[in-house]
Motif scaffolding. Sequence first.
Motif, PDB file in Angstrom:
ATOM      1  N   LEU A 235      33.281 -25.586 -59.593  1.00  0.00           N
ATOM      2  CA  LEU A 235      33.146 -25.054 -60.903  1.00  0.00           C
ATOM      3  C   LEU A 235      34.272 -24.336 -61.391  1.00  0.00           C
ATOM      4  O   LEU A 235      34.545 -24.347 -62.571  1.00  0.00           O
ATOM      5  CB  LEU A 235      31.953 -24.100 -61.247  1.00  0.00           C
ATOM      6  N   LEU A 236      34.976 -23.607 -60.496  1.00  0.00           N
ATOM      7  CA  LEU A 236      36.302 -23.153 -60.855  1.00  0.00           C
ATOM      8  C   LEU A 236      37.270 -24.129 -61.506  1.00  0.00           C
ATOM      9  O   LEU A 236      37.920 -24.127 -62.507  1.00  0.00           O
ATOM     10  CB  LEU A 236      36.995 -22.338 -59.830  1.00  0.00           C
ATOM     11  N   ARG A 237      37.279 -25.273 -60.855  1.00  0.00           N
ATOM     12  CA  ARG A 237      38.186 -26.562 -61.041  1.00  0.00           C
ATOM     13  C   ARG A 237      37.543 -26.939 -62.423  1.00  0.00           C
ATOM     14  O   ARG A 237      38.482 -27.430 -63.174  1.00  0.00           O
ATOM     15  CB  ARG A 237      37.976 -27.538 -59.972  1.00  0.00           C
ATOM     16  N   ALA A 238      36.319 -26.964 -62.617  1.00  0.00           N
ATOM     17  CA  ALA A 238      35.727 -27.683 -63.606  1.00  0.00           C
ATOM     18  C   ALA A 238      36.297 -26.968 -65.046  1.00  0.00           C
ATOM     19  O   ALA A 238      36.801 -27.384 -66.096  1.00  0.00           O
ATOM     20  CB  ALA A 238      34.219 -27.811 -63.703  1.00  0.00           C
ATOM     21  N   GLU A 246      31.710 -32.891 -66.233  1.00  0.00           N
ATOM     22  CA  GLU A 246      30.539 -33.510 -65.881  1.00  0.00           C
ATOM     23  C   GLU A 246      30.384 -33.966 -64.587  1.00  0.00           C
ATOM     24  O   GLU A 246      29.280 -33.764 -63.873  1.00  0.00           O
ATOM     25  CB  GLU A 246      29.781 -34.480 -66.958  1.00  0.00           C
ATOM     26  N   GLU A 247      31.384 -34.742 -64.026  1.00  0.00           N
ATOM     27  CA  GLU A 247      31.428 -34.840 -62.739  1.00  0.00           C
ATOM     28  C   GLU A 247      31.460 -33.701 -61.707  1.00  0.00           C
ATOM     29  O   GLU A 247      30.938 -33.957 -60.568  1.00  0.00           O
ATOM     30  CB  GLU A 247      32.592 -36.105 -62.443  1.00  0.00           C
ATOM     31  N   VAL A 253      26.032 -29.484 -58.162  1.00  0.00           N
ATOM     32  CA  VAL A 253      24.708 -29.522 -57.974  1.00  0.00           C
ATOM     33  C   VAL A 253      24.225 -29.854 -56.538  1.00  0.00           C
ATOM     34  O   VAL A 253      23.404 -29.320 -56.009  1.00  0.00           O
ATOM     35  CB  VAL A 253      23.937 -30.140 -59.230  1.00  0.00           C
ATOM     36  N   SER A 254      24.759 -31.200 -56.424  1.00  0.00           N
ATOM     37  CA  SER A 254      24.780 -31.773 -55.059  1.00  0.00           C
ATOM     38  C   SER A 254      24.881 -30.930 -53.777  1.00  0.00           C
ATOM     39  O   SER A 254      24.204 -30.819 -52.899  1.00  0.00           O
ATOM     40  CB  SER A 254      25.654 -33.078 -54.960  1.00  0.00           C
ATOM     41  N   CYS A 255      26.158 -30.082 -54.042  1.00  0.00           N
ATOM     42  CA  CYS A 255      26.455 -29.314 -52.866  1.00  0.00           C
ATOM     43  C   CYS A 255      25.569 -28.059 -52.790  1.00  0.00           C
ATOM     44  O   CYS A 255      25.062 -27.647 -51.891  1.00  0.00           O
ATOM     45  CB  CYS A 255      27.879 -28.634 -53.237  1.00  0.00           C
TER      46      CYS A 255
END
Length: 499
Positions: A235-238, A246-247, A253-255
């Motif tokens: 999320l930090l990278r996001a 979104e990816e 979420v999967s993690c």
Amino acid sequence: MDSDPERHLGRVEKSSGEIDTAQEPLVNGTFTSTSEHYSISAAVLPFLFPALGGLLYGYDIGATSCATISIESATLSGISWYDLSSVEIGLITSGSLYGALIGSVLAFNIADFLGRRRELMLAALLYFVGAIITVLAPDLAIMIIGRFVFGIGIGLAMHAAPMYIAETSPSPIRGRLISLKEFFIVLGMVAGYGIGSLLVETVAGWRYMYGASTPLAIIMAIGMWWLPSSPRWMLLRAIQGKGNLEELKETAVSCLCRLRGPAIGDSAAEQVNEILDELSFVGEEKEASLAEMFRGKCMKALVIGAGLVLFQQITGQPSVLYYAGSILQSAGFSAASDATRVSILLGLLKLIMTGVAVLVVDKVGRRPLLLTGVSGIVISLVLLGSYYIFLDDVPVIAVVGLLLYVGCYQVSFGPIGWLMISEVFPLRLRGRGLSIAVLVNFGANALVTFAFSPLKALLGAGILFYVFGVIAVVSLLFIYFIVPETKGLTLEEIEAKCL
């Protein structure tokens, strides 16, 4: 990309191993109500494999103390270059420490690029390569290179493991799990002493001692390859624009589903969105600069983290343990004639007291353990100083001081120092901040180790212990006035409320 996690689209009934805890994350200055669902069984592996990095670090400390005995033996070393000087033995002993210092510097530059998971995989690889080079070393120079490579692995592992555990653990048990990593370090030390004592009479036993670490390094590497990346790092990278938003959210979420197990049900996406909101609120979307490390909330986190690990080392732990054998011998303990047995005895005490800290840290909090433990350290150093100056005919004073010091250290500075540095740094600065704290830790360790002998010759043991006692009092004031309580808070709440 990580392998696909199992997804659980419906909320499931909680079994005895599943926990539902209420959390109150801080978003836009207000509190919203949510629940953190997790399965105890699912939380074990994300802790276990990173903690093997600490186990290998501890094992190296224990095994090296026995390996230096083996390698200097004319009959048992199995080599022609066994006649080593004190400087050469010092290079073998401290080679991994120098490597760890370099590893800490490397971590400053690569941690946020690699991520916590891949940094731990690299650490495991360096553990394995360093051990193999040491085991097969045909001469001293190659052996020291092997020790240095192993040490780089230590520096990376001790940097990335607390970060990964902190960022992937459920908030209610985060303190317990990070403190348990210290338990693994001590467990590794005891294992190193034990295996070393069994092999010290074997021809070329030192090679087997170092070789025994390779299976664990392989298990650690495979385990970290299997585990998912830290959702918070994703999320930090996001939010910093280092990938498709979104990816990266979907991957996070999967993690999170894999890290929490079936108990998380369909709340993973909601939790990811909450973390994103909190990260945006505290300003994590700005990429950190080096100058920013030394101002504002980042500077406060650095003072807290680096201050704790500095005091962890300069309150005299290596020096106290140096005198353990002679103290127990003066009290009539036969085990004192055997340094390895003394080490195992103290290792078991450290193991028990660390276990106590692990059990209570999320109940009583970080500050109470630090304040209580460091107060005990002050008393123990006064007792040790008094014994060496004017109570040398009362050896029970020294024994009580020694055991009190070891016990109090292991419920305070030992586990809580590593716990706090993994919690207090803002996410975008956590990689660099932790690398500075780890560098301070290993640097102070080296300084105390090398300064001890000349200071002892200059001041005498008694005065030196009193000096350590004064430093411990200063550390007590530092904890009381500077170190915040982080029990029960999410990492984002710590940044918003404590810095």
